[in-house]
Design an enzyme around this catalytic site. Structure first.
Site, short mmCIF file in Angstrom:
data_model
loop_
_atom_site.label_atom_id
_atom_site.label_comp_id
_atom_site.label_asym_id
_atom_site.label_seq_id
_atom_site.Cartn_x
_atom_site.Cartn_y
_atom_site.Cartn_z
N ALA A 52 8.01 -3.64 -15.02
CA ALA A 52 7.51 -2.29 -15.27
C ALA A 52 7.78 -1.45 -14.03
O ALA A 52 7.30 -1.77 -12.93
CB ALA A 52 6.01 -2.31 -15.58
N ALA A 91 6.31 -3.77 -10.96
CA ALA A 91 5.60 -5.04 -11.16
C ALA A 91 6.45 -5.92 -12.06
O ALA A 91 7.07 -5.44 -13.02
CB ALA A 91 4.23 -4.80 -11.79
N CYS A 112 -3.02 -5.74 -9.39
CA CYS A 112 -2.57 -7.11 -9.10
C CYS A 112 -3.49 -7.83 -8.12
O CYS A 112 -3.11 -8.83 -7.53
CB CYS A 112 -1.13 -7.12 -8.59
SG CYS A 112 0.03 -6.33 -9.72
N ARG A 125 -0.87 -14.48 -19.29
CA ARG A 125 -0.08 -14.52 -18.06
C ARG A 125 -0.95 -14.94 -16.87
O ARG A 125 -2.18 -15.01 -16.97
CB ARG A 125 0.49 -13.14 -17.77
CG ARG A 125 -0.57 -12.09 -17.50
CD ARG A 125 0.03 -10.83 -16.96
NE ARG A 125 -0.92 -9.75 -16.84
CZ ARG A 125 -1.71 -9.54 -15.80
NH1 ARG A 125 -1.71 -10.41 -14.79
NH2 ARG A 125 -2.54 -8.51 -15.76
#
Length: 306
Positions: free
Chosen positions: A217, A202, A233, A134
């Protein structure tokens, strides 16, 4: 096309931890969607279907009370995506799938994530660390956090990744508003759902041939302590929150009518949030959810660990 958005994706490399602790909803008519901040046009995250459309079926692998290892959940998603691609290649109908679960404690990194956002030695981590495909930086998954992995064919909805990200945010915003009277919002320049300066959900997706996987999530009763070992993050000036924490703040705030703020234990909070997530997801995407309570899934080989 094979695109990723920030937060969490297919794990391709893992670092083991040094230590471990170890029904059916039909969409109904809705009021207008929550008002976005000034960055987003309200038309960007309305449902793509018309009122005359018949709801499509979505199979739900419902494991919301289970702690599923991250590698196993990745394996399930990969297999399901492969099956959907095969259906599309044969010009057959490609139904949608939803996985909902909790994870055992784990940190995940994006492909180009910097280890400077880890407050520990990655080879001596408190929990397993997965390097994924990701985008974005490090995040944490663990008990008390409900994770939804929609594996859906955007050809049946709207072939627009920005719309899809806003749609997932909208689902969470509706859950917080309708179930807990918590006013949540989007934050300009970031993906996810926020209450004040606290990020409660998130969101990260990967899309291949218009098939989405991974998802969102939501921190419900999550122990937020593991977030202190990372810069979540990669955002240094923001906090992480949970529904449990926010409800406590409402109960103790000055001027709050405490009788109007319900008191839930952890199990009740998880149950209520799970029900609301499924409801809001099905209504927004106009899907008829069919639950599989104890799915027996074959496990493919999980990522190797160094």
């Amino acid at each position: 096309m094979d695109l990723a958005a920030n937060h969490f994706q297919i794990p391709i490399l893992a670092f083991p931890a040094s230590k471990h602790t170890e029904k059916s909803f039909r969409p109904q008519s809705r009021a207008p969607v929550s008002k976005p901040n000034q960055l987003f046009d309200s038309q960007a995250f309305t449902s793509p279907s018309t009122s005359n459309d018949r709801p499509r079926t979505c199979e739900c692998l419902d494991l919301y009370k289970d702690l599923v290892p991250y590698g196993e959940a990745w394996s399930w998603q990969r297999r399901i995506v492969r099956e959907k691609k095969s259906l599309i290649e044969r010009s057959q109908d490609c139904p949608d799938t939803l996985i909902i679960l909790q994870h055992r404690p784990v940190y995940t990194l994006g492909t180009d994530s910097s280890e400077e956002y880890l407050n520990f030695d990655i080879k001596d981590a408190p929990y397993d660390v997965y390097r994924t495909e990701r985008g974005g930086e490090v995040t944490y998954h663990g008990p008390g956090q409900l994770v939804m992995y929609p594996i859906i064919n955007l050809r049946n909805h709207r072939m627009d990744l920005h719309w899809y990200l806003r749609a997932l945010e909208e689902v969470v915003i509706r859950v917080l508003s309708s179930t807990f009277s918590i006013k949540a919002s989007r934050l300009e320049g970031f993906t996810g759902v926020w209450v004040g300066d606290k990020k409660v959900a998130a969101i990260g997706i990967r899309v291949s041939q218009w098939i989405t996987y991974h998802g969102l999530a939501l921190n419900v009763t999550t122990d937020l302590t593991p977030f202190q070992s990372i810069v979540p993050c990669g955002i240094r000036n923001r906090q992480v929150g949970s529904i449990k924490e926010l409800l406590k703040e409402l109960q103790s705030s000055t001027g709050c009518v405490k009788a109007n703020v319900p008191h839930y234990n952890d199990c009740q909070l998880i149950d209520i949030t799970h029900t609301s997530l499924i409801k809001e997801f099905s209504e927004f995407f106009k899907l008829e959810i069919h639950h599989i309570i104890n799915p027996m899934l074959e496990i493919e080989e999980t990522p190797q660990r160094n």
